[in-house]
Design a protein around this motif. Structure first.
Motif, PDB file in Angstrom:
ATOM      1  N   SER A 120     -20.078  -6.990   1.776  1.00 51.36           N
ATOM      2  CA  SER A 120     -18.687  -6.750   2.174  1.00 51.36           C
ATOM      3  C   SER A 120     -17.767  -7.117   1.015  1.00 51.36           C
ATOM      4  CB  SER A 120     -18.309  -7.588   3.388  1.00 51.36           C
ATOM      5  OG  SER A 120     -19.051  -7.197   4.508  1.00 51.36           O
ATOM      6  N   VAL A 121     -16.707  -6.346   0.835  1.00 54.15           N
ATOM      7  CA  VAL A 121     -15.714  -6.612  -0.209  1.00 54.15           C
ATOM      8  C   VAL A 121     -14.610  -7.459   0.414  1.00 54.15           C
ATOM      9  CG1 VAL A 121     -14.115  -5.609  -1.867  1.00 54.15           C
ATOM     10  CG2 VAL A 121     -16.249  -4.446  -1.346  1.00 54.15           C
ATOM     11  N   VAL A 122     -14.343  -8.618  -0.188  1.00 56.93           N
ATOM     12  CA  VAL A 122     -13.368  -9.559   0.375  1.00 56.93           C
ATOM     13  C   VAL A 122     -12.355  -9.978  -0.682  1.00 56.93           C
ATOM     14  CG1 VAL A 122     -14.889 -10.490   2.153  1.00 56.93           C
ATOM     15  CG2 VAL A 122     -14.923 -11.481  -0.128  1.00 56.93           C
ATOM     16  N   LEU A 123     -11.240 -10.539  -0.212  1.00 56.85           N
ATOM     17  CA  LEU A 123     -10.207 -11.077  -1.091  1.00 56.85           C
ATOM     18  C   LEU A 123     -10.263 -12.598  -0.996  1.00 56.85           C
ATOM     19  CD1 LEU A 123      -7.918 -10.018  -2.928  1.00 56.85           C
ATOM     20  CD2 LEU A 123      -6.361 -10.378  -1.035  1.00 56.85           C
ATOM     21  N   VAL A 124     -10.348 -13.258  -2.145  1.00 56.52           N
ATOM     22  CA  VAL A 124     -10.509 -14.709  -2.196  1.00 56.52           C
ATOM     23  C   VAL A 124      -9.225 -15.331  -2.723  1.00 56.52           C
ATOM     24  CG1 VAL A 124     -11.838 -16.590  -3.222  1.00 56.52           C
ATOM     25  CG2 VAL A 124     -12.965 -14.460  -2.635  1.00 56.52           C
ATOM     26  N   ARG A 125      -8.745 -16.360  -2.024  1.00 55.49           N
ATOM     27  CA  ARG A 125      -7.588 -17.129  -2.486  1.00 55.49           C
ATOM     28  C   ARG A 125      -8.016 -18.572  -2.706  1.00 55.49           C
ATOM     29  NH1 ARG A 125      -5.531 -20.583   1.407  1.00 55.49           N
ATOM     30  NH2 ARG A 125      -5.956 -20.035   3.579  1.00 55.49           N
ATOM     31  N   GLY A 126      -7.163 -19.356  -3.333  1.00 57.01           N
ATOM     32  CA  GLY A 126      -7.465 -20.758  -3.555  1.00 57.01           C
ATOM     33  C   GLY A 126      -7.248 -21.581  -2.300  1.00 57.01           C
ATOM     34  N   GLY A 127      -7.691 -22.808  -2.321  1.00 58.05           N
ATOM     35  CA  GLY A 127      -7.496 -23.717  -1.199  1.00 58.05           C
ATOM     36  C   GLY A 127      -8.836 -24.215  -0.693  1.00 58.05           C
ATOM     37  N   ARG A 128      -9.066 -25.497  -0.821  1.00 59.54           N
ATOM     38  CA  ARG A 128     -10.367 -26.017  -0.457  1.00 59.54           C
ATOM     39  C   ARG A 128     -10.480 -26.267   1.038  1.00 59.54           C
ATOM     40  NH1 ARG A 128     -11.331 -31.712  -0.557  1.00 59.54           N
ATOM     41  NH2 ARG A 128      -9.408 -32.877  -0.275  1.00 59.54           N
ATOM     42  N   SER A 129     -11.702 -26.337   1.511  1.00 60.65           N
ATOM     43  CA  SER A 129     -11.978 -26.749   2.872  1.00 60.65           C
ATOM     44  C   SER A 129     -12.302 -28.234   2.805  1.00 60.65           C
ATOM     45  CB  SER A 129     -13.153 -25.955   3.439  1.00 60.65           C
ATOM     46  OG  SER A 129     -13.437 -26.401   4.735  1.00 60.65           O
ATOM     47  N   GLN A 130     -11.448 -29.064   3.419  1.00 63.78           N
ATOM     48  CA  GLN A 130     -11.482 -30.501   3.168  1.00 63.78           C
ATOM     49  C   GLN A 130     -12.793 -31.150   3.600  1.00 63.78           C
ATOM     50  OE1 GLN A 130      -8.926 -28.843   4.220  1.00 63.78           O
ATOM     51  NE2 GLN A 130      -7.145 -29.441   3.023  1.00 63.78           N
ATOM     52  N   ASP A 131     -13.407 -30.662   4.677  1.00 68.16           N
ATOM     53  CA  ASP A 131     -14.605 -31.347   5.145  1.00 68.16           C
ATOM     54  C   ASP A 131     -15.898 -30.652   4.747  1.00 68.16           C
ATOM     55  OD1 ASP A 131     -14.321 -29.221   6.801  1.00 68.16           O
ATOM     56  OD2 ASP A 131     -14.252 -30.359   8.669  1.00 68.16           O
ATOM     57  N   CYS A 132     -15.808 -29.660   3.862  1.00 62.92           N
ATOM     58  CA  CYS A 132     -17.018 -29.006   3.344  1.00 62.92           C
ATOM     59  C   CYS A 132     -17.107 -29.255   1.844  1.00 62.92           C
ATOM     60  CB  CYS A 132     -16.987 -27.505   3.612  1.00 62.92           C
ATOM     61  SG  CYS A 132     -16.994 -27.098   5.345  1.00 62.92           S
ATOM     62  N   PRO A 133     -18.090 -30.024   1.382  1.00 63.09           N
ATOM     63  CA  PRO A 133     -18.178 -30.322  -0.052  1.00 63.09           C
ATOM     64  C   PRO A 133     -18.485 -29.070  -0.863  1.00 63.09           C
ATOM     65  CG  PRO A 133     -19.704 -31.679   1.236  1.00 63.09           C
ATOM     66  CD  PRO A 133     -19.116 -30.689   2.154  1.00 63.09           C
ATOM     67  N   GLY A 134     -17.771 -28.911  -1.986  1.00 64.81           N
ATOM     68  CA  GLY A 134     -18.030 -27.799  -2.892  1.00 64.81           C
ATOM     69  C   GLY A 134     -17.355 -26.499  -2.519  1.00 64.81           C
ATOM     70  N   VAL A 135     -16.624 -26.469  -1.408  1.00 65.29           N
ATOM     71  CA  VAL A 135     -15.939 -25.240  -0.992  1.00 65.29           C
ATOM     72  C   VAL A 135     -14.486 -25.362  -1.411  1.00 65.29           C
ATOM     73  CG1 VAL A 135     -15.338 -23.745   0.937  1.00 65.29           C
ATOM     74  CG2 VAL A 135     -17.520 -24.937   0.920  1.00 65.29           C
ATOM     75  N   ARG A 136     -14.095 -24.586  -2.441  1.00 63.90           N
ATOM     76  CA  ARG A 136     -12.742 -24.683  -3.002  1.00 63.90           C
ATOM     77  C   ARG A 136     -11.917 -23.430  -2.790  1.00 63.90           C
ATOM     78  NH1 ARG A 136     -13.913 -27.096  -9.001  1.00 63.90           N
ATOM     79  NH2 ARG A 136     -14.132 -29.270  -8.435  1.00 63.90           N
ATOM     80  N   TYR A 137     -12.396 -22.515  -1.995  1.00 61.42           N
ATOM     81  CA  TYR A 137     -11.715 -21.230  -1.835  1.00 61.42           C
ATOM     82  C   TYR A 137     -11.692 -20.839  -0.366  1.00 61.42           C
ATOM     83  CZ  TYR A 137     -12.869 -21.315  -6.739  1.00 61.42           C
ATOM     84  OH  TYR A 137     -12.993 -21.709  -8.038  1.00 61.42           O
ATOM     85  N   HIS A 138     -10.740 -19.985  -0.010  1.00 64.16           N
ATOM     86  CA  HIS A 138     -10.646 -19.403   1.323  1.00 64.16           C
ATOM     87  C   HIS A 138     -10.693 -17.887   1.186  1.00 64.16           C
ATOM     88  CE1 HIS A 138      -9.525 -23.240   3.063  1.00 64.16           C
ATOM     89  NE2 HIS A 138      -9.302 -22.679   4.238  1.00 64.16           N
ATOM     90  N   LEU A 139     -11.209 -17.227   2.204  1.00 64.14           N
ATOM     91  CA  LEU A 139     -11.137 -15.773   2.266  1.00 64.14           C
ATOM     92  C   LEU A 139      -9.858 -15.393   2.988  1.00 64.14           C
ATOM     93  CD1 LEU A 139     -14.810 -14.725   3.121  1.00 64.14           C
ATOM     94  CD2 LEU A 139     -13.728 -14.978   0.905  1.00 64.14           C
ATOM     95  N   VAL A 140      -9.246 -14.294   2.562  1.00 64.50           N
ATOM     96  CA  VAL A 140      -8.006 -13.820   3.166  1.00 64.50           C
ATOM     97  C   VAL A 140      -8.356 -12.918   4.337  1.00 64.50           C
ATOM     98  CG1 VAL A 140      -5.869 -12.553   2.774  1.00 64.50           C
ATOM     99  CG2 VAL A 140      -6.817 -13.974   0.958  1.00 64.50           C
ATOM    100  N   ARG A 141      -7.915 -13.313   5.540  1.00 65.94           N
ATOM    101  CA  ARG A 141      -8.192 -12.520   6.724  1.00 65.94           C
ATOM    102  C   ARG A 141      -7.275 -11.297   6.749  1.00 65.94           C
ATOM    103  NH1 ARG A 141     -11.892 -14.876  10.639  1.00 65.94           N
ATOM    104  NH2 ARG A 141     -11.646 -12.778  11.459  1.00 65.94           N
ATOM    105  N   GLY A 142      -7.805 -10.187   7.240  1.00 69.23           N
ATOM    106  CA  GLY A 142      -7.022  -8.956   7.359  1.00 69.23           C
ATOM    107  C   GLY A 142      -6.859  -8.202   6.058  1.00 69.23           C
ATOM    108  N   ALA A 143      -7.640  -8.548   5.019  1.00 68.77           N
ATOM    109  CA  ALA A 143      -7.558  -7.855   3.735  1.00 68.77           C
ATOM    110  C   ALA A 143      -8.930  -7.291   3.394  1.00 68.77           C
ATOM    111  CB  ALA A 143      -7.091  -8.802   2.641  1.00 68.77           C
ATOM    112  N   LEU A 144      -8.965  -6.067   2.895  1.00 73.10           N
ATOM    113  CA  LEU A 144     -10.185  -5.368   2.508  1.00 73.10           C
ATOM    114  C   LEU A 144     -11.147  -5.285   3.705  1.00 73.10           C
ATOM    115  CD1 LEU A 144     -10.555  -6.890  -1.073  1.00 73.10           C
ATOM    116  CD2 LEU A 144      -9.406  -4.792  -0.404  1.00 73.10           C
ATOM    117  N   ASP A 145     -12.400  -5.718   3.553  1.00 69.94           N
ATOM    118  CA  ASP A 145     -13.365  -5.549   4.643  1.00 69.94           C
ATOM    119  C   ASP A 145     -13.290  -6.629   5.717  1.00 69.94           C
ATOM    120  OD1 ASP A 145     -14.281  -3.296   3.434  1.00 69.94           O
ATOM    121  OD2 ASP A 145     -16.107  -4.186   2.602  1.00 69.94           O
ATOM    122  N   LEU A 146     -12.651  -7.739   5.427  1.00 66.94           N
ATOM    123  CA  LEU A 146     -12.570  -8.834   6.398  1.00 66.94           C
ATOM    124  C   LEU A 146     -11.405  -8.597   7.345  1.00 66.94           C
ATOM    125  CD1 LEU A 146     -13.487 -11.577   7.444  1.00 66.94           C
ATOM    126  CD2 LEU A 146     -12.161 -12.647   5.643  1.00 66.94           C
ATOM    127  N   GLY A 147     -11.715  -8.414   8.640  1.00 70.60           N
ATOM    128  CA  GLY A 147     -10.671  -8.128   9.630  1.00 70.60           C
ATOM    129  C   GLY A 147      -9.926  -9.373  10.050  1.00 70.60           C
TER     130      GLY A 147
END
Length: 181
Positions: free
Chosen positions: A131-158
């Motif tokens: 799937s083709v997705v759009l990635v933005r910055g912003g970490r997930s505080q309680d998941c180690p090593g996860v520094r990005y969020h996917l943008v909902r409603g953009a490209l293939d992610l509904g």
């Protein structure tokens, strides 16, 4: 004589004008104006300037603070607010100690070629491998090593279905009101 020396030492600093001897001209009879130069005296002080202590000298000079690292380095190096990528794997991660649950994570290859882990926000998602997705910055505080969020409603992610509050963060349109009559 002692009075003049003391007056000279303890008087406030003044600027004195000094004249330089003018060069004599041999061909013209008119004299040129003498240039004036400002001479300034250093103010006299009875206290010595602060010097470093022995411990400060032995310890060495102070080190500057280290530069803060970027929270989203893959986007910061490209100087982009968001970047397109392709999902390699979609999975679930357990959060850090005080929290419990299952956080949805996607492994994404960005268009710059770097591989990152990104958090999928909201309840439910429709992405899978390739799937083709759009990635933005912003970490997930309680998941180690996860520094990005996917943008909902953009490209293939509904967007999130039936979302009522904070809809712009989750790519959901305003629900249409039912017309009566």
């Amino acid at each position: 004589m002692v009075g003049t020396i003391l007056r000279h030492l303890f008087s406030p600093p003044t600027r004195r004008l000094a004249t330089l001897p003018s060069a004599k001209t041999t061909t013209t009879t008119t004299t040129t104006a003498t240039p004036r130069v400002l001479l300034s005296r250093r103010p006299f002080s009875t206290t010595a300037p602060l010097s470093a202590t022995l411990n400060q000298v032995l310890r060495g000079c102070r080190k500057g603070k280290r530069a803060r690292h970027a929270t989203s380095p893959a986007l910061a190096s490209a100087n982009a607010p968001a970047m397109k990528g392709v999902c390699l794997r979609v999975g679930v991660v357990r959060p850090k100690k005080p929290n419990s649950g299952e956080r949805k994570i996607a492994r994404v290859k960005l268009s710059s070629g770097t591989h990152i882990s990104a958090y999928i926000p909201g309840e439910g998602h429709n992405i899978q491998q390739h799937s083709v997705v759009l990635v933005r910055g912003g970490r997930s505080q309680d998941c180690p090593g996860v520094r990005y969020h996917l943008v909902r409603g953009a490209l293939d992610l509904g967007g999130v279905a039936n979302r009522a509050t904070s809809r712009s963060k989750y790519g959901t349109k305003k629900p249409k009101k039912a017309t009566v009559g």
